[in-house]
Design a protein around this motif. Structure first.
Motif, PDB file in Angstrom:
ATOM      1  N   ILE A   1       6.462   2.038  -6.254  1.00  0.00           N
ATOM      2  CA  ILE A   1       5.729   1.525  -7.409  1.00  0.00           C
ATOM      3  C   ILE A   1       4.592   2.468  -7.780  1.00  0.00           C
ATOM      4  O   ILE A   1       4.305   2.671  -8.955  1.00  0.00           O
ATOM      5  CB  ILE A   1       5.191   0.106  -7.118  1.00  0.00           C
ATOM      6  CG1 ILE A   1       6.377  -0.839  -6.919  1.00  0.00           C
ATOM      7  CG2 ILE A   1       4.285  -0.387  -8.220  1.00  0.00           C
ATOM      8  CD1 ILE A   1       6.000  -2.222  -6.450  1.00  0.00           C
ATOM      9  N   LEU A   2       3.953   3.070  -6.777  1.00  0.00           N
ATOM     10  CA  LEU A   2       2.850   4.007  -7.015  1.00  0.00           C
ATOM     11  C   LEU A   2       3.292   5.437  -6.754  1.00  0.00           C
ATOM     12  O   LEU A   2       4.071   5.691  -5.840  1.00  0.00           O
ATOM     13  CB  LEU A   2       1.675   3.703  -6.077  1.00  0.00           C
ATOM     14  CG  LEU A   2       0.845   2.465  -6.331  1.00  0.00           C
ATOM     15  CD1 LEU A   2      -0.226   2.322  -5.268  1.00  0.00           C
ATOM     16  CD2 LEU A   2       0.208   2.512  -7.692  1.00  0.00           C
ATOM     17  N   THR A   3       2.773   6.356  -7.545  1.00  0.00           N
ATOM     18  CA  THR A   3       2.989   7.780  -7.277  1.00  0.00           C
ATOM     19  C   THR A   3       1.883   8.261  -6.346  1.00  0.00           C
ATOM     20  O   THR A   3       0.905   7.538  -6.101  1.00  0.00           O
ATOM     21  CB  THR A   3       2.945   8.600  -8.583  1.00  0.00           C
ATOM     22  OG1 THR A   3       1.641   8.490  -9.135  1.00  0.00           O
ATOM     23  CG2 THR A   3       3.985   8.127  -9.578  1.00  0.00           C
ATOM     24  N   ASP A   4       2.022   9.484  -5.851  1.00  0.00           N
ATOM     25  CA  ASP A   4       0.997  10.048  -4.971  1.00  0.00           C
ATOM     26  C   ASP A   4      -0.356  10.107  -5.667  1.00  0.00           C
ATOM     27  O   ASP A   4      -1.394   9.784  -5.074  1.00  0.00           O
ATOM     28  CB  ASP A   4       1.386  11.448  -4.513  1.00  0.00           C
ATOM     29  CG  ASP A   4       2.528  11.434  -3.514  1.00  0.00           C
ATOM     30  OD1 ASP A   4       3.241  12.440  -3.439  1.00  0.00           O
ATOM     31  OD2 ASP A   4       2.680  10.423  -2.798  1.00  0.00           O
ATOM     32  N   GLU A   5      -0.353  10.517  -6.946  1.00  0.00           N
ATOM     33  CA  GLU A   5      -1.606  10.652  -7.676  1.00  0.00           C
ATOM     34  C   GLU A   5      -2.282   9.297  -7.860  1.00  0.00           C
ATOM     35  O   GLU A   5      -3.496   9.169  -7.702  1.00  0.00           O
ATOM     36  CB  GLU A   5      -1.374  11.294  -9.052  1.00  0.00           C
ATOM     37  CG  GLU A   5      -0.861  12.715  -8.998  1.00  0.00           C
ATOM     38  CD  GLU A   5       0.651  12.787  -8.842  1.00  0.00           C
ATOM     39  OE1 GLU A   5       1.354  11.846  -9.264  1.00  0.00           O
ATOM     40  OE2 GLU A   5       1.128  13.769  -8.277  1.00  0.00           O
ATOM     41  N   GLU A   6      -1.484   8.280  -8.202  1.00  0.00           N
ATOM     42  CA  GLU A   6      -2.047   6.952  -8.398  1.00  0.00           C
ATOM     43  C   GLU A   6      -2.618   6.410  -7.091  1.00  0.00           C
ATOM     44  O   GLU A   6      -3.689   5.793  -7.079  1.00  0.00           O
ATOM     45  CB  GLU A   6      -0.983   5.996  -8.931  1.00  0.00           C
ATOM     46  CG  GLU A   6      -0.512   6.326 -10.329  1.00  0.00           C
ATOM     47  CD  GLU A   6       0.723   5.557 -10.745  1.00  0.00           C
ATOM     48  OE1 GLU A   6       0.890   5.358 -11.954  1.00  0.00           O
ATOM     49  OE2 GLU A   6       1.520   5.166  -9.870  1.00  0.00           O
ATOM     50  N   MET A   7      -1.906   6.668  -5.993  1.00  0.00           N
ATOM     51  CA  MET A   7      -2.385   6.184  -4.705  1.00  0.00           C
ATOM     52  C   MET A   7      -3.703   6.862  -4.332  1.00  0.00           C
ATOM     53  O   MET A   7      -4.635   6.207  -3.853  1.00  0.00           O
ATOM     54  CB  MET A   7      -1.348   6.406  -3.614  1.00  0.00           C
ATOM     55  CG  MET A   7      -1.796   5.852  -2.283  1.00  0.00           C
ATOM     56  SD  MET A   7      -0.496   5.878  -1.081  1.00  0.00           S
ATOM     57  CE  MET A   7      -1.388   5.344   0.365  1.00  0.00           C
ATOM     58  N   GLN A   8      -3.782   8.165  -4.541  1.00  0.00           N
ATOM     59  CA  GLN A   8      -5.013   8.888  -4.221  1.00  0.00           C
ATOM     60  C   GLN A   8      -6.184   8.359  -5.048  1.00  0.00           C
ATOM     61  O   GLN A   8      -7.299   8.205  -4.543  1.00  0.00           O
ATOM     62  CB  GLN A   8      -4.830  10.394  -4.448  1.00  0.00           C
ATOM     63  CG  GLN A   8      -3.866  11.053  -3.495  1.00  0.00           C
ATOM     64  CD  GLN A   8      -4.294  10.904  -2.051  1.00  0.00           C
ATOM     65  OE1 GLN A   8      -5.470  10.923  -1.730  1.00  0.00           O
ATOM     66  NE2 GLN A   8      -3.326  10.745  -1.168  1.00  0.00           N
ATOM     67  N   ALA A   9      -5.941   8.075  -6.323  1.00  0.00           N
ATOM     68  CA  ALA A   9      -7.013   7.562  -7.186  1.00  0.00           C
ATOM     69  C   ALA A   9      -7.496   6.195  -6.685  1.00  0.00           C
ATOM     70  O   ALA A   9      -8.703   5.934  -6.626  1.00  0.00           O
ATOM     71  CB  ALA A   9      -6.513   7.456  -8.628  1.00  0.00           C
ATOM     72  N   GLN A  10      -6.557   5.334  -6.308  1.00  0.00           N
ATOM     73  CA  GLN A  10      -6.931   4.013  -5.813  1.00  0.00           C
ATOM     74  C   GLN A  10      -7.668   4.110  -4.479  1.00  0.00           C
ATOM     75  O   GLN A  10      -8.618   3.371  -4.238  1.00  0.00           O
ATOM     76  CB  GLN A  10      -5.678   3.132  -5.655  1.00  0.00           C
ATOM     77  CG  GLN A  10      -5.042   2.732  -6.970  1.00  0.00           C
ATOM     78  CD  GLN A  10      -5.957   1.878  -7.819  1.00  0.00           C
ATOM     79  OE1 GLN A  10      -6.715   1.053  -7.318  1.00  0.00           O
ATOM     80  NE2 GLN A  10      -5.907   2.088  -9.126  1.00  0.00           N
ATOM     81  N   LYS A  11      -7.235   5.044  -3.624  1.00  0.00           N
ATOM     82  CA  LYS A  11      -7.926   5.230  -2.343  1.00  0.00           C
ATOM     83  C   LYS A  11      -9.378   5.655  -2.561  1.00  0.00           C
ATOM     84  O   LYS A  11     -10.285   5.179  -1.897  1.00  0.00           O
ATOM     85  CB  LYS A  11      -7.208   6.292  -1.488  1.00  0.00           C
ATOM     86  CG  LYS A  11      -6.019   5.749  -0.745  1.00  0.00           C
ATOM     87  CD  LYS A  11      -5.215   6.803  -0.018  1.00  0.00           C
ATOM     88  CE  LYS A  11      -5.969   7.707   0.861  1.00  0.00           C
ATOM     89  NZ  LYS A  11      -5.116   8.658   1.602  1.00  0.00           N
ATOM     90  N   ARG A  12      -9.578   6.549  -3.537  1.00  0.00           N
ATOM     91  CA  ARG A  12     -10.941   6.983  -3.829  1.00  0.00           C
ATOM     92  C   ARG A  12     -11.804   5.809  -4.296  1.00  0.00           C
ATOM     93  O   ARG A  12     -12.971   5.702  -3.939  1.00  0.00           O
ATOM     94  CB  ARG A  12     -10.924   8.072  -4.907  1.00  0.00           C
ATOM     95  CG  ARG A  12     -10.638   9.447  -4.330  1.00  0.00           C
ATOM     96  CD  ARG A  12     -10.828  10.538  -5.379  1.00  0.00           C
ATOM     97  NE  ARG A  12      -9.645  11.388  -5.316  1.00  0.00           N
ATOM     98  CZ  ARG A  12      -8.685  11.451  -6.228  1.00  0.00           C
ATOM     99  NH1 ARG A  12      -8.773  10.755  -7.331  1.00  0.00           N
ATOM    100  NH2 ARG A  12      -7.652  12.225  -6.064  1.00  0.00           N
ATOM    101  N   LEU A  13     -11.206   4.922  -5.102  1.00  0.00           N
ATOM    102  CA  LEU A  13     -11.961   3.746  -5.563  1.00  0.00           C
ATOM    103  C   LEU A  13     -12.311   2.826  -4.398  1.00  0.00           C
ATOM    104  O   LEU A  13     -13.422   2.308  -4.331  1.00  0.00           O
ATOM    105  CB  LEU A  13     -11.131   2.968  -6.605  1.00  0.00           C
ATOM    106  CG  LEU A  13     -10.998   3.598  -7.985  1.00  0.00           C
ATOM    107  CD1 LEU A  13     -10.058   2.776  -8.845  1.00  0.00           C
ATOM    108  CD2 LEU A  13     -12.360   3.699  -8.644  1.00  0.00           C
ATOM    109  N   ILE A  14     -11.365   2.621  -3.511  1.00  0.00           N
ATOM    110  CA  ILE A  14     -11.589   1.710  -2.387  1.00  0.00           C
ATOM    111  C   ILE A  14     -12.635   2.273  -1.440  1.00  0.00           C
ATOM    112  O   ILE A  14     -13.552   1.577  -1.005  1.00  0.00           O
ATOM    113  CB  ILE A  14     -10.270   1.431  -1.636  1.00  0.00           C
ATOM    114  CG1 ILE A  14      -9.339   0.612  -2.512  1.00  0.00           C
ATOM    115  CG2 ILE A  14     -10.530   0.708  -0.321  1.00  0.00           C
ATOM    116  CD1 ILE A  14      -7.929   0.494  -1.970  1.00  0.00           C
ATOM    117  N   LEU A  15     -12.490   3.548  -1.116  1.00  0.00           N
ATOM    118  CA  LEU A  15     -13.387   4.146  -0.127  1.00  0.00           C
ATOM    119  C   LEU A  15     -14.733   4.555  -0.715  1.00  0.00           C
ATOM    120  O   LEU A  15     -15.662   4.886   0.024  1.00  0.00           O
ATOM    121  CB  LEU A  15     -12.698   5.351   0.533  1.00  0.00           C
ATOM    122  CG  LEU A  15     -11.417   4.998   1.312  1.00  0.00           C
ATOM    123  CD1 LEU A  15     -10.741   6.247   1.822  1.00  0.00           C
ATOM    124  CD2 LEU A  15     -11.730   4.047   2.448  1.00  0.00           C
ATOM    125  N   GLY A  16     -14.815   4.557  -2.026  1.00  0.00           N
ATOM    126  CA  GLY A  16     -16.091   4.829  -2.696  1.00  0.00           C
ATOM    127  C   GLY A  16     -16.483   6.261  -2.566  1.00  0.00           C
ATOM    128  O   GLY A  16     -17.546   6.688  -2.467  1.00  0.00           O
TER     129      GLY A  16
END
Length: 100
Positions: A85-100
């Motif tokens: 469902i998620l691409t690598d780029e989308e996952m990296q962006a979401q990880k950055r949001l979560i980890l701040g």
């Protein structure tokens, strides 16, 4: 007569080689087009298919709860990526949001 046979054999070899090369080029080109089409489809997916951004808490009750929440969110992201469902780029962006 031997010169005629040699010419026919030579023509057959050249024709066979040209056919083999042409077929290989066609297969490679079809593969590239399929890759481009898959990439295009991935970008054209509706926004509804993308998971909503994880909610941010204003002030966690304790540092442990916040860390547990982040770990759970990261696990959910990994599951979404494993499902395709998620691409690598989308996952990296979401990880950055979560980890701040």
């Amino acid at each position: 007569m031997p010169g005629l046979l040699r010419g026919i054999a030579r023509t057959a070899v050249i024709s066979g080689t040209a056919t083999a090369v042409s077929n290989r080029v066609s297969r490679r080109q079809a593969g590239r087009w399929a890759e481009q089409e898959q990439r295009q489809l991935a970008y054209e997916q509706p926004a509804a298919a993308q998971p909503p951004a994880p909610p941010r808490t204003a002030a966690p009750s304790s540092m442990g709860d916040d860390m547990t929440s982040k770990i759970d969110q990261l696990k959910q992201l990994a599951d979404l990526k494993a499902q395709g469902i998620l691409t690598d780029e989308e996952m990296q962006a979401q990880k950055r949001l979560i980890l701040g």
